[in-house]
Scaffold this motif. Structure first.
Motif, short mmCIF file in Angstrom:
data_model
loop_
_atom_site.label_atom_id
_atom_site.label_comp_id
_atom_site.label_asym_id
_atom_site.label_seq_id
_atom_site.Cartn_x
_atom_site.Cartn_y
_atom_site.Cartn_z
N ILE A 319 0.83 -1.20 0.00
CA ILE A 319 0.00 0.00 0.00
C ILE A 319 0.87 1.26 0.00
O ILE A 319 0.62 2.21 -0.73
N TYR A 320 1.92 1.24 0.80
CA TYR A 320 2.82 2.39 0.86
C TYR A 320 4.15 1.93 1.45
O TYR A 320 4.17 1.15 2.41
N GLY A 321 5.24 2.40 0.85
CA GLY A 321 6.55 2.08 1.39
C GLY A 321 7.52 3.22 1.18
O GLY A 321 7.43 3.97 0.19
N ILE A 322 8.43 3.40 2.11
CA ILE A 322 9.44 4.45 2.02
C ILE A 322 10.64 4.02 2.84
O ILE A 322 10.52 3.16 3.73
N ASN A 323 11.82 4.56 2.54
CA ASN A 323 12.99 4.30 3.37
C ASN A 323 13.84 5.55 3.50
O ASN A 323 13.62 6.55 2.80
N THR A 324 14.80 5.51 4.41
CA THR A 324 15.59 6.70 4.71
C THR A 324 16.59 7.03 3.60
O THR A 324 17.10 8.14 3.54
N HIS A 325 16.85 6.06 2.69
CA HIS A 325 17.69 6.36 1.53
C HIS A 325 16.96 7.30 0.58
O HIS A 325 17.53 8.26 0.06
N ARG A 326 15.67 7.03 0.37
CA ARG A 326 14.91 7.81 -0.61
C ARG A 326 14.60 9.23 -0.13
O ARG A 326 14.29 10.10 -0.94
N ILE A 327 14.67 9.45 1.18
CA ILE A 327 14.46 10.81 1.68
C ILE A 327 15.78 11.42 2.15
O ILE A 327 15.79 12.41 2.88
N ASN A 328 16.89 10.82 1.70
CA ASN A 328 18.24 11.33 1.99
C ASN A 328 18.51 11.48 3.49
O ASN A 328 19.08 12.48 3.95
N ARG A 329 18.10 10.44 4.26
CA ARG A 329 18.35 10.46 5.70
C ARG A 329 19.03 9.17 6.19
O ARG A 329 18.67 8.65 7.25
N PRO A 330 20.00 8.63 5.45
CA PRO A 330 20.69 7.43 5.96
C PRO A 330 21.61 7.80 7.12
O PRO A 330 22.02 8.97 7.25
N LEU A 331 21.91 6.82 7.96
CA LEU A 331 22.88 7.03 9.03
C LEU A 331 24.20 6.39 8.62
O LEU A 331 24.22 5.33 8.00
N SER A 360 12.71 -3.18 6.94
CA SER A 360 13.94 -3.54 6.27
C SER A 360 15.10 -2.70 6.80
O SER A 360 14.98 -1.48 6.88
N LEU A 361 16.18 -3.37 7.16
CA LEU A 361 17.44 -2.70 7.50
C LEU A 361 18.47 -3.11 6.45
O LEU A 361 18.76 -4.30 6.29
N SER A 362 19.00 -2.13 5.74
CA SER A 362 19.93 -2.44 4.64
C SER A 362 20.99 -1.36 4.53
O SER A 362 20.97 -0.36 5.26
N ARG A 363 21.90 -1.57 3.58
CA ARG A 363 22.98 -0.60 3.37
C ARG A 363 22.57 0.48 2.37
O ARG A 363 22.91 1.64 2.51
N LEU A 364 21.84 0.04 1.32
CA LEU A 364 21.42 0.97 0.28
C LEU A 364 19.90 0.94 0.14
O LEU A 364 19.19 0.55 1.06
N ASP A 365 19.42 1.35 -1.04
CA ASP A 365 17.98 1.46 -1.26
C ASP A 365 17.27 0.12 -1.19
O ASP A 365 16.13 0.04 -0.75
N SER A 366 17.94 -0.94 -1.62
CA SER A 366 17.31 -2.26 -1.66
C SER A 366 18.01 -3.21 -0.70
O SER A 366 19.23 -3.20 -0.56
N HIS A 367 17.21 -4.10 -0.06
CA HIS A 367 17.80 -5.11 0.82
C HIS A 367 18.51 -6.21 0.04
O HIS A 367 19.16 -7.07 0.62
N LEU A 368 18.40 -6.19 -1.31
CA LEU A 368 19.09 -7.18 -2.12
C LEU A 368 20.60 -6.94 -2.14
O LEU A 368 21.38 -7.84 -2.44
N ASP A 369 21.02 -5.70 -1.84
CA ASP A 369 22.45 -5.39 -1.84
C ASP A 369 23.11 -5.88 -0.55
O ASP A 369 24.06 -6.64 -0.58
N LYS A 370 22.61 -5.45 0.57
CA LYS A 370 23.15 -5.85 1.87
C LYS A 370 22.00 -5.86 2.85
O LYS A 370 21.49 -4.81 3.24
N ASN A 371 21.58 -7.04 3.21
CA ASN A 371 20.39 -7.19 4.05
C ASN A 371 20.81 -7.47 5.49
O ASN A 371 21.23 -8.57 5.82
N TYR A 372 20.68 -6.45 6.35
CA TYR A 372 20.97 -6.66 7.78
C TYR A 372 19.80 -7.38 8.45
O TYR A 372 20.01 -8.32 9.21
N GLU A 373 18.58 -6.92 8.16
CA GLU A 373 17.40 -7.65 8.62
C GLU A 373 16.20 -7.23 7.78
O GLU A 373 16.00 -6.06 7.47
#
Length: 419
Positions: A319-331, A360-373
């Protein structure tokens, strides 16, 4: 009645160390110079009358080989297949089409391969032409067709009349969006009328909206069978984690299956949905402000961390999804032992019903790159609507209405007065 029963099914091909070994075995048949390479082994499942089973798996998992054995184009090495009812199959694109013959000529050839008579095909031809929508190309050689046009014609022939069993491979993914919708509408109509369906697709929405169950093939064996959403969640995690030792499933109190995967370098410590007063809620009104609060433990030093969340409906559709990469707020540059709390605030403009949150906890936009959880069903909540007009659907758009009502009658001009 239409049904499919597959028992102990296996398919193996002979592998020879050299090309001369094949000849030597042929000349001396009492000696064995080959090894068997199993592409499918010990596959068991049943599709009951009117049921739909989705088959998924990575390329090379054995999906197409399985369908070819079910339709009889390839013979199994072990096991048995029992079919009840007339079968229509759409496997390889344009299978049975001759490139030098016209579309119309190929309809008659392909239709006869499906067991239809010439008289029956003459009667079905207007419907086939209308559904395929390829116009004048119907009388042009198939070699001039695009792959999408071939798929249109092939699907139209295979589904010209309702089969007892319909088997569809990934061929539908070739067509344009319009024809895909049109094709799936026809498949749904067949299902309502009692057709048994076996479909191979990577389209999560197709599997979850059409199928009753799903079966995951991995390295030629059945890795998982169950509800479509549970199997698709596990498949998504399996793609992210090529090695399955980091994937686990948990059964929730409501009997749903939660899939959790990842390296564990960062992990979800807590997740809660809060109302505007900061109180945890599981039931909320349409349109009310809420906060999704997620606490994350950092277990090893991380150069970069992205948190994403996805809200899904009860069918598992996003229905809706967003992550901190897409809003330029990664740590960045996080240290082991730290804890991070994220708070996403939004208005719950959702239709009434049950929803779940995947994290999803990941390194980049997708968890397919580096999936922490990756955690499905991290949170489940229910939306009610007692304050707004009773609308249909998942999204509350608060449509505003204006009506301009004009009379259709025209005022007649007064008659001219003659003197």
């Amino acid at each position: 009645m239409s049904s499919i029963l597959v028992s102990g099914l296996g398919k193996a091909y002979r592998q020879y160390p050299t090309r001369w070994a094949r000849l030597a075995e042929w000349l001396t048949p009492w000696t064995t110079r080959h090894q068997l390479r199993w592409v499918l082994q010990d596959v068991n499942f049943q599709v009951n009358p009117g049921e739909a089973l989705g088959i998924i798996g990575v390329n090379g998992a054995g999906k197409s080989t399985l369908l070819k054995m079910i339709t009889g184009t390839t013979q199994p090495t072990a096991g048995s297949i029992r079919l009840q009812g007339r079968v229509a199959a759409l496997l390889e694109l344009g299978m049975g089409f001759h490139p030098e013959f016209t579309g119309r000529q190929n309809v008659f050839m392909a239709g006869q391969l499906l067991g239809r008579s010439m008289e029956e095909l003459h009667g079905l031809m207007p419907g086939i032409e209308a559904f395929a929508e390829i116009g004048e190309y119907m009388d042009q050689p198939v070699r001039t067709y695009s792959s999408g046009m071939q798929m249109r014609l092939a699907f139209s022939v295979a589904t010209a009349s309702r089969p007892d069993i319909l088997i569809v491979d990934e061929a539908l993914s070739v067509g344009d969006a319009y024809f895909q919708h049109k094709s799936f509408d026809r498949i749904r109509e067949f299902r309502k009328a009692g057709t048994t369906l076996l479909i191979v697709s990577h389209d999560r929405q197709a599997i979850q909206t059409i199928c009753d169950r799903a079966l995951l093939l991995d390295k030629g064996r059945v890795a998982l069978e169950g509800a479509p959403e549970e199997v698709m969640d596990f498949f998504s995690a399996m793609i992210a984690e090529r090695e399955q030792d980091t994937i686990r499933q948990e059964r929730l109190a409501d009997n749903r299956i939660r899939t959790i995967s990842g390296t564990g370098e960062a992990s979800i410590a807590d997740v809660v949905l809060l109302d505007d007063k900061g109180r945890p809620v599981e039931v909320l009104e349409t349109g009310t402000p809420v906060t999704l609060k997620v606490t994350v433990d950092i277990n090893t030093d991380l150069e970069r961390l992205v948190l994403g969340f996805m809200i899904k409906d009860r069918m598992g559709q996003p229905i809706y999804g967003i992550n901190t990469h897409r809003i330029n707020r990664p740590l960045e540059d996080l240290k082991a032992g730290e804890q991070v709390t994220y708070s996403y605030r939004f208005d719950a403009n959702l239709g009434k019903g049950n929803y779940s949150v995947a994290l999803s906890l990941s390194r980049l936009d997708s968890h397919l790159d580096k999936n922490y959880e990756w955690r499905d069903f991290a949170l489940i909540f229910h939306v009610i609507n007692t304050r707004k007009p009773d609308f249909v659907g998942c999204a509350s758009l608060d449509a505003r209405l204006e009506i301009d009502h004009q009379s259709n009658s025209k005022k007649e001009a007064p008659d001219a007065v003659s003197h």
